[in-house]
Structures are given as C-alpha cells and as structure tokens.
Design a protein around this motif. Structure first.
Motif, PDB file in Angstrom:
ATOM      1  N   ALA A 510      -6.813  12.995 -12.233  1.00  0.00           N
ATOM      2  CA  ALA A 510      -5.675  12.825 -13.143  1.00  0.00           C
ATOM      3  C   ALA A 510      -4.854  11.589 -12.796  1.00  0.00           C
ATOM      4  CB  ALA A 510      -4.797  14.077 -13.094  1.00  0.00           C
ATOM      5  N   CYS A 511      -4.817  11.214 -11.505  1.00  0.00           N
ATOM      6  CA  CYS A 511      -3.985  10.083 -11.079  1.00  0.00           C
ATOM      7  C   CYS A 511      -4.553   8.732 -11.485  1.00  0.00           C
ATOM      8  CB  CYS A 511      -3.768  10.132  -9.563  1.00  0.00           C
ATOM      9  SG  CYS A 511      -5.306  10.071  -8.603  1.00  0.00           S
ATOM     10  N   ASN A 512      -5.872   8.652 -11.812  1.00  0.00           N
ATOM     11  CA  ASN A 512      -6.458   7.372 -12.216  1.00  0.00           C
ATOM     12  C   ASN A 512      -7.195   7.450 -13.548  1.00  0.00           C
ATOM     13  OD1 ASN A 512      -8.914   8.632 -11.671  1.00  0.00           O
ATOM     14  ND2 ASN A 512      -9.186   7.650  -9.680  1.00  0.00           N
ATOM     15  N   ALA A 513      -6.968   8.548 -14.288  1.00  0.00           N
ATOM     16  CA  ALA A 513      -7.700   8.747 -15.537  1.00  0.00           C
ATOM     17  C   ALA A 513      -7.369   7.680 -16.571  1.00  0.00           C
ATOM     18  CB  ALA A 513      -7.403  10.138 -16.102  1.00  0.00           C
ATOM     19  N   GLU A 514      -6.143   7.143 -16.558  1.00  0.00           N
ATOM     20  CA  GLU A 514      -5.727   6.153 -17.545  1.00  0.00           C
ATOM     21  C   GLU A 514      -6.030   4.716 -17.112  1.00  0.00           C
ATOM     22  OE1 GLU A 514      -4.591   7.150 -20.413  1.00  0.00           O
ATOM     23  OE2 GLU A 514      -4.674   9.253 -19.776  1.00  0.00           O
ATOM     24  N   GLY A 530      -4.358   7.506   5.103  1.00  0.00           N
ATOM     25  CA  GLY A 530      -5.538   7.588   5.953  1.00  0.00           C
ATOM     26  C   GLY A 530      -6.807   7.944   5.223  1.00  0.00           C
ATOM     27  N   ILE A 531      -6.792   7.949   3.896  1.00  0.00           N
ATOM     28  CA  ILE A 531      -7.968   8.288   3.096  1.00  0.00           C
ATOM     29  C   ILE A 531      -8.490   7.022   2.433  1.00  0.00           C
ATOM     30  CG2 ILE A 531      -8.792   9.617   1.104  1.00  0.00           C
ATOM     31  CD1 ILE A 531      -6.736  11.741   1.784  1.00  0.00           C
ATOM     32  N   MET A 532      -9.802   6.876   2.407  1.00  0.00           N
ATOM     33  CA  MET A 532     -10.426   5.729   1.744  1.00  0.00           C
ATOM     34  C   MET A 532     -10.601   6.022   0.265  1.00  0.00           C
ATOM     35  SD  MET A 532     -13.358   4.443   4.432  1.00  0.00           S
ATOM     36  CE  MET A 532     -14.248   3.685   3.089  1.00  0.00           C
ATOM     37  N   TYR A 533     -10.530   4.941  -0.528  1.00  0.00           N
ATOM     38  CA  TYR A 533     -10.718   5.042  -1.974  1.00  0.00           C
ATOM     39  C   TYR A 533     -11.776   4.039  -2.404  1.00  0.00           C
ATOM     40  CZ  TYR A 533      -6.470   7.828  -1.812  1.00  0.00           C
ATOM     41  OH  TYR A 533      -5.545   8.807  -1.521  1.00  0.00           O
ATOM     42  N   TYR A 534     -12.470   4.359  -3.481  1.00  0.00           N
ATOM     43  CA  TYR A 534     -13.597   3.571  -3.965  1.00  0.00           C
ATOM     44  C   TYR A 534     -13.184   2.139  -4.288  1.00  0.00           C
ATOM     45  CZ  TYR A 534     -17.927   2.650  -6.571  1.00  0.00           C
ATOM     46  OH  TYR A 534     -19.126   2.137  -7.013  1.00  0.00           O
ATOM     47  N   SER A 535     -12.019   1.972  -4.865  1.00  0.00           N
ATOM     48  CA  SER A 535     -11.490   0.657  -5.217  1.00  0.00           C
ATOM     49  C   SER A 535      -9.980   0.786  -5.406  1.00  0.00           C
ATOM     50  CB  SER A 535     -12.153   0.127  -6.501  1.00  0.00           C
ATOM     51  OG  SER A 535     -11.681   0.849  -7.622  1.00  0.00           O
ATOM     52  N   PRO A 536      -9.243  -0.331  -5.481  1.00  0.00           N
ATOM     53  CA  PRO A 536      -7.798  -0.231  -5.761  1.00  0.00           C
ATOM     54  C   PRO A 536      -7.525   0.491  -7.069  1.00  0.00           C
ATOM     55  CG  PRO A 536      -8.380  -2.454  -5.051  1.00  0.00           C
ATOM     56  CD  PRO A 536      -9.664  -1.724  -5.235  1.00  0.00           C
ATOM     57  N   CYS A 537      -8.418   0.303  -8.041  1.00  0.00           N
ATOM     58  CA  CYS A 537      -8.244   0.990  -9.319  1.00  0.00           C
ATOM     59  C   CYS A 537      -8.365   2.493  -9.149  1.00  0.00           C
ATOM     60  CB  CYS A 537      -9.279   0.481 -10.312  1.00  0.00           C
ATOM     61  SG  CYS A 537      -9.241   1.308 -11.918  1.00  0.00           S
ATOM     62  N   HIS A 538      -9.358   2.946  -8.365  1.00  0.00           N
ATOM     63  CA  HIS A 538      -9.543   4.383  -8.159  1.00  0.00           C
ATOM     64  C   HIS A 538      -8.422   4.979  -7.321  1.00  0.00           C
ATOM     65  CE1 HIS A 538     -13.632   3.257  -9.445  1.00  0.00           C
ATOM     66  NE2 HIS A 538     -13.751   4.520  -9.822  1.00  0.00           N
ATOM     67  N   ALA A 539      -7.691   4.136  -6.590  1.00  0.00           N
ATOM     68  CA  ALA A 539      -6.511   4.612  -5.869  1.00  0.00           C
ATOM     69  C   ALA A 539      -5.277   4.591  -6.753  1.00  0.00           C
ATOM     70  CB  ALA A 539      -6.273   3.757  -4.625  1.00  0.00           C
ATOM     71  N   GLY A 540      -5.416   4.105  -7.993  1.00  0.00           N
ATOM     72  CA  GLY A 540      -4.292   4.058  -8.928  1.00  0.00           C
ATOM     73  C   GLY A 540      -3.306   2.940  -8.634  1.00  0.00           C
ATOM     74  N   CYS A 541      -3.717   1.901  -7.920  1.00  0.00           N
ATOM     75  CA  CYS A 541      -2.810   0.805  -7.539  1.00  0.00           C
ATOM     76  C   CYS A 541      -2.624  -0.157  -8.722  1.00  0.00           C
ATOM     77  CB  CYS A 541      -3.356   0.050  -6.340  1.00  0.00           C
ATOM     78  SG  CYS A 541      -3.648   1.101  -4.890  1.00  0.00           S
ATOM     79  N   GLY A 557       2.090   0.584  -5.584  1.00  0.00           N
ATOM     80  CA  GLY A 557       2.186   1.448  -6.754  1.00  0.00           C
ATOM     81  C   GLY A 557       0.953   2.296  -6.949  1.00  0.00           C
ATOM     82  N   CYS A 558       0.376   2.793  -5.842  1.00  0.00           N
ATOM     83  CA  CYS A 558      -0.881   3.554  -5.899  1.00  0.00           C
ATOM     84  C   CYS A 558      -0.574   5.029  -6.173  1.00  0.00           C
ATOM     85  CB  CYS A 558      -1.645   3.399  -4.591  1.00  0.00           C
ATOM     86  SG  CYS A 558      -1.954   1.672  -4.133  1.00  0.00           S
ATOM     87  N   SER A 559      -0.906   5.474  -7.378  1.00  0.00           N
ATOM     88  CA  SER A 559      -0.550   6.832  -7.798  1.00  0.00           C
ATOM     89  C   SER A 559      -1.397   7.908  -7.126  1.00  0.00           C
ATOM     90  CB  SER A 559      -0.682   6.949  -9.323  1.00  0.00           C
ATOM     91  OG  SER A 559      -1.998   6.598  -9.735  1.00  0.00           O
TER      92      SER A 559
END
Length: 731
Positions: A510-514, A530-541, A557-559
């Motif tokens: 839900a945090c990166n659906a848009e 401390g958690i890795m994310y696939y990309s800045p986009c997938h982290a909602g940044c 601004g990472c949601s």
C-alpha cells in the motif's frame, strides 16, 4: 664405478666435462690424461673421461678441479671455446648463429625459470584476470548476452583441449623452447586481437536514459529485441581467446617438463612450484590492474557526463590486453633463444632415478627406446601405455575433481561472499582476491617445498596429496554454518515485517502502490529502519540528495520505511545494508584453510604424475592429464556449481519478460548446496588418491655405487643402471 666430482654452486654439485680438442692445446704446459690414466693432479680418472681447467661459461662450477694459476688458464683457454653436446648440438643461448656472450649467464635453469614465470604471469593476468574483470563491460559495449560472453570464456578451454595432444606429443620429443616461445608469441597475438574491436567499432555513445528511481519518476528504456550489429564482434573475441588457449598449451606441459629435465630431481618440485605460483599471482594482478583501467572512460580524453557508478559507463577494458600482448611478444624472444637442453643438464639425466609404474606385461619398457615417440605411428602406443598405467589414470581423475572445485570456487567464490556478508560485487571480488593470493600462492609454493624438503619418492608424494585432501575435506564442513539473510521488504519478509510464504514474492504494498515502480529497475537501498528495499521507488522515496561525507545518494520522504527510536527521521541510503554476521571470521578462516590445502596438493600431484611415467612420456602424459582435467573438471566445474547455486535464488532479474541473473540468494540454501558439491568432489578426490597409492608399483631398486644424488641427500634411494650418455664436449 664412482663418478668424478668437483665443487659446485648450482644445485649442490657439478661434473667434469668431456674434452675434445680439434686443435693443439693452446697452453703447452697443460697436461691432459688419456683414458684410464691420471690427470694433472695425479688423480685417477674413469675410462673415457678427461679433465680441463677451463670453466664453462654456462656452468656454475667457477673453479677447475686443480689449477696452479687459474686466472692465466682462464685467459688462455677461455677464448674461442664453444660448448656443444657430443652429438654436435649447440648448447649456447641465442638465435641460430647469433649467440652473444652477454646472453650466456642467462643460459641456466634459473634464467629459464625467470622467463617462464613472466610468461605464466602474463597468461594468468590476461586469461584469468582481465577477461573476468572486463566481461561485463564488453557485454555492455558490444550488446552481448550472457551466454555469448560464456562462449567467449569457453573458447580458451576448447582451444587447449584441441591442441594438447598434438603439442604435448610432438613438442615433448622436439625442441621445447621453440614450442614455448612460439606459444607465448601466439598468446600475445591473441591479446592484441582481443583489443582490436575497440579500434574498429567506432566511438561509444551511451544511450541517454531518463532519471529513474524515485517514486513517480520510474521510466524504463524500451526493450530492444533486435540484435545489434556490434554483437558480431563476439567472433573476434572468441578467436582471440582461441589463440590464448593455443599459446598457453605448451606453457603448462612442455614448460613443466623442460624445467624438470634441466634441474636436479629433488629441486624440480621447487622450480615447478615457483612457476605455478607466478601463474596464480597473475590473476590477482589482472583484477587489480583491470579494475584501475575500468575507472578510465573507454574513449580516453573524451569528456562525458556519467560516472563509473553509472550502469551505462564503459571503462577502458582494452588497455590491459594491449599491454599484455606487447609484453608477451617481447618475452617470447628470449625463450626462443634457449637450446634444446641446458648445458650440464645431461648429468641429471644420467643420474635420474626412474620411478615409473611397472606394468605387469613389461610394455612400459617400450618407452625406453630412444626412437620411441618420434613419429605419429607411435601415438596410439603412447596412449595405450598411459591407459595401462593405473596410477597415472587415478591421478588424472583426482586432478579433475580438484579442478572442478577450484574452477567452481574461483567463479562463484566472490558471489558466495557477496551473498553471505551482503557486500557489493567489487567489495566481494577484492575480498576474495585477498583470500586467494596468500592461500593459493602460499599453498602452491609450500607443496613444492615440502616435496623437496622431505625428499619424497613417488609413493610418498601421493600420500602427501592424500593427507592434504583429507584436511581440506574436513575444512569444507564449515559450510554447515551460514550468515542469515539481511531482511529485504517483499523478498525475505512482508513490508509490515511478517514472514513471506515460501517462494512467494510481493514487491508491491500500500505504501508504494501509487508509485508505478518497475521490477526492471533494481537499485537496492538501505532504509533507516535497517531493512533493504528493491529500489528507492519500492521504498516510497520521493526526493534525493547526496551525502557530502561519502558521496552516496540519500533518499527522503520514504513512505515504506518505518520510523524507529534509533533514527529521528525517515530516509534510505543507496546500497546494501551492512551485515553484522557473527560467524564471518570463522567462515573466512576455514575458507582460507580449504583453499590452502587444496592448492598445497597441486604441485605434489603434478610431481607424482611426472614420476609415475617414463621419461620420454612426461610431456605427453601432462598433455593427456590436462585434457582429462579440463574435460571433466575445468569446463563442467563452473556449470555444475552454477546450476546448484541457482537453486538457492530468491529473486531473479526480469529482462523484458526474460529471466536474467539472480539478484538475491537464500544464504542457508547456498551454503547447503556448496557443502554438498564440495563433499562429493572431495570424497571422490580422496578415493582416487587412495587407489592411486595402492596400485602404484615402483621399479625394483638397483644399486648404483657412487650415486651422487643419494650421497648428497643422505638418503638410501638407489639409482637404476642406465647406459652412459655422452657428456658435453669443448671444441
């Protein structure tokens, strides 16, 4: 009959040379004894042996047996003296009739060793260093797919397998330095050909790409299904690698036997160990130098707006091949100048103790015929003799199992460290290089040193190989443990922290659906939680800046990043999260031991192979062994390891709907599969060494009074009776 002796500085001993003066003696006061008489000192002399006070310019015996005025005799006798064999063979260092005196100090075993070490260093640096370092840049520059670059890498082994039988059989009975020199020359031409596409393909123009990565800004480049015309250059690269394989074939067959034939038997393992140590240090230099060149833009002197970290960057991959090619051409010149055998080497042949395996039907005696192996008609008989030698066969099989592990671990060792310790690819490669150089190089040299220090015969050498294999078998059990995976949202756990069902991936929440994130854009970031994310986009940044301390990109601004008490703001930094694995030191320590004992058995195994076959079959036996090792070990090894490691993949790359390389591995599964493969091959190697040791049948010991080899070493190894070979003459 005892053999005459005098003082020495090379390999511990020296023999008088047979004299044959075609003109009257230049020193009228000098007395020369006749066969069976006494020399000028009144010492008895064996039949057919004469003495001279003139030292050979290529011999390390600096003083004659007896001389009242050594300086005067050197002046009067040294001029115009030319050393040739009794058969009229010129043993001077040079090129046909051009044999300058300044080259003769290099006409020794140490001189040959130096030039062969440089050649093996260049081969290792080019084939195992530069190729592996620049292959990604070549793929990017010439639009190659992974399987095409795999064919380029395999062309080397294919060429070696094609040429080994021919080179080892005819080269082993021919002029070895000429085969070696022309081989290094061909290797240099292959390096120059490999760099040629840079000069003919035109300028590199990186395609402009939109700024991608942050939420709402992801755009992908259109998939290009049409093959680029640049991909045709893969055939040039394959031909260059084929020439590399052809040129390196004499180096590790004829080069080894040439060293073995021209030094004392007990010193042979040390010389071979130094030779192979140079070959192991070559790839390390290739990784370091090649990495430096990749930080230079491929079009030198051209201004570009991209940095080496950009995925569109192509470094100066071609510089290393140009330098290595020119160096190989230069080093081939002195190698071509060496004689078929070194001055003084015939004394080692006379004294050599045969340890060849004794075949029940006595067919091994055929190889003692001086005319055996000089024509192609003897090729089937040579192969049959080797096939009848069970010790040789099982040593080849043991070498193939060790080669499988070495090839597999050298290819996927950095990937293992990268996954277990969550390192970048460059960090993992550097880490692995620091691990392999002292362990691999040290183990190689130590193996040859132990054979020399312990003065082992063939049976004892095989037992040493068995001992090292058993220790490395125990060390490989370290793969029972592993480092846990770093948590990665949507891959190892859900975005809310709950566990993912097995094999189920969900990168969208839900945090990166848009944000409209695309799976083609893999650019991992480490969140402040401390958690890795696939990309800045997938982290909602949504915003990006640069950290002035380390130059890394920082996303704000990472949601999807959770706020924690440790961080007063939410952000994500480019790159993987740092692993804090408590088992890191233990894993590295046992991997060092595993590599050390694996390489420690390599030179003893090679020495045992040389000892268990007849003298005239040594080069051919090494050629056949290399074919077996490459066919059963070197070529399928990376494939076997790669297929097993791929089973532990959690996240695959998506290339326009096609599966690409693996992004994330499951560490526990990777360790488990590596353990299974390692145990299987190490147990097979142990079994083969045991069988080789049990089936080995040494020749019966025959007494040879006055054996210098035995008396100097203080051992009781007796030598077989051999017909007296003509010594070198001074004319």
């Amino acid at each position: 009959m005892a053999m005459p002796q005098n003082s020495t500085r090379e390999n511990g001993f020296c023999f008088n040379q047979t004299l044959d003066f075609s003109q009257p003696p230049p020193h009228p006061g000098r007395t020369f004894g006749t066969a069976g008489g006494r020399d000028a000192c009144g010492s008895p002399r064996s039949n057919g042996i004469a003495s001279s006070g003139a030292p050979s310019p290529s011999d390390s015996c600096a003083e004659p047996l007896c001389s009242s005025t050594p300086g005067l005799e050197e002046t009067q006798l040294g001029e115009g003296i030319k050393y040739v064999s009794a058969e009229g063979e010129d043993l001077a260092c040079g090129w046909r009739g051009f044999t300058p005196g300044c080259l003769q100090p290099c006409n020794t075993s140490k001189g040959v060793l130096f030039f062969l070490c440089v050649a093996s260093f260049l081969q290792g640096m080019t084939v195992n260093g530069f190729i592996n370092t620049v292959i990604t840049s070549i793929e990017r520059r010439f639009d190659l797919r992974s399987y095409q670059s795999g064919l380029i890498a395999s062309s080397y082994d294919i060429a070696a397998c094609v040429c080994l039988t021919f080179v080892s059989y005819f080269g082993g009975n021919g002029h070895k330095p000429r085969w070696l020199g022309f081989g290094v020359l061909v290797m240099g031409l292959g390096s120059l050909l490999f760099a040629l596409p840079h000069l003919t393909a035109g300028h590199y123009e990186p395609r402009s790409a939109a700024e991608v990565g942050v939420c709402g800004g992801n755009q992908s480049l259109p998939c290009s299904q049409a093959a680029s015309s640049l991909s045709s250059y893969r055939f040039v690269f394959m031909l260059g690698q084929f020439l590399h394989g052809m040129g390196a074939t004499p180096l590790y067959t004829l080069g080894v036997t040439y060293l073995d034939e021209n030094v004392k038997t007990n010193y042979s393992p040390v010389y071979i160990a130094v030779f192979y140590t140079a070959a192991i240090l070559g790839p390390a230099a290739g990784y370091l130098v090649g990495g430096m060149f990749l930080n230079i833009y491929t079009e030198i002197g051209r201004e570009v707006n991209i940095s080496p970290e950009n995925t569109l960057w192509v470094g100066a991959w071609w510089i290393g091949f140009l330098g290595a090619g020119v160096a190989s051409l230069l080093i081939s010149i002195p190698i071509l100048g060496y004689p078929q055998r070194l001055p003084g080497s015939q004394r080692y042949i006379v004294m050599r103790v045969s340890e060849a395996h004794q075949i029940k039907d006595g067919s091994h005696k055929k190889a003692s015929d001086p005319d055996f192996g000089k024509t192609v008609k003897d090729l089937p008989r040579s192969v049959l003799l080797l096939l009848k030698n069970p010790t040789f066969i099982f040593l080849c099989l043991a070498g193939a199992t060790e080669a499988t592990l070495i090839a597999g671990m050298s290819t996927f060792g950095p990937k293992f460290l990268e996954s277990q310790f969550n390192l970048s690819a460059s960090e993992a490669a550097t880490f692995f290089g620091y691990l392999v150089v002292p362990a691999g190089g040290g183990g190689t040299f130590l193996g040859g040193f132990l054979v020399n220090k312990l003065k082992l015969r063939c049976s004892g050498i095989i037992k040493l190989c068995l001992f090292c294999t058993v220790l490395s078998l125990l060390a490989i059990c370290i793969f029972f443990i592993h480092c846990p995976n770093m948590p990665m949202a949507g891959v190892t756990q859900m975005y809310n922290g709950s566990a993912l069902p097995g094999g189920y991936l969900n990168l969208t929440a839900a945090c990166n659906a848009e944000c409209g994130c695309l799976q083609e854009t893999y650019s991992p970031v480490c969140g402040s939680d401390g958690i890795m994310y696939y990309s800045p986009c997938h982290a909602g940044c949504k915003m990006v800046s640069e950290n002035p301390r380390n130059g890394k990109k920082v996303y704000h601004g990472c949601s999807c990043v959770n706020r924690t008490w440790q961080a007063d703001r939410v952000y994500a930094e480019a790159g993987k999260c740092t692993s804090s694995c408590a088992k890191r030191a233990l894993l590295l320590c046992f991997m060092f031991v595993l590599i050390l004992f694996t390489f420690l058995s390599s030179i003893p195994a090679l020495t045992a192979t040389l000892r268990c076959v007849s003298d005239r079959q040594r080069s051919f036996a090494l050629g056949i062994q290399w074919i077996v090792v490459r066919t059963l070990g070197g070529i399928p090894g990376p494939i076997a390891f790669g297929s097993m490691i791929d089973k532990s993949c959690l996240l695959w790359q998506d290339q326009c709907g096609e599966q690409g390389s693996c992004y994330v591995y499951q560490n526990s599964a990777m360790s488990r599969y590596t353990l299974i493969a390692g145990l299987v091959y190490k147990m097979l190697g142990t079994t083969f060494f045991i069988v080789a040791c049990l089936l080995y049948k040494p020749p019966p010991l025959e007494s040879a009074p006055g054996s210098l080899d035995a008396s100097e070493n203080g051992n009781t190894d007796l030598q077989e009776h051999k017909p007296s070979l003509p010594a070198e003459e001074v004319i």
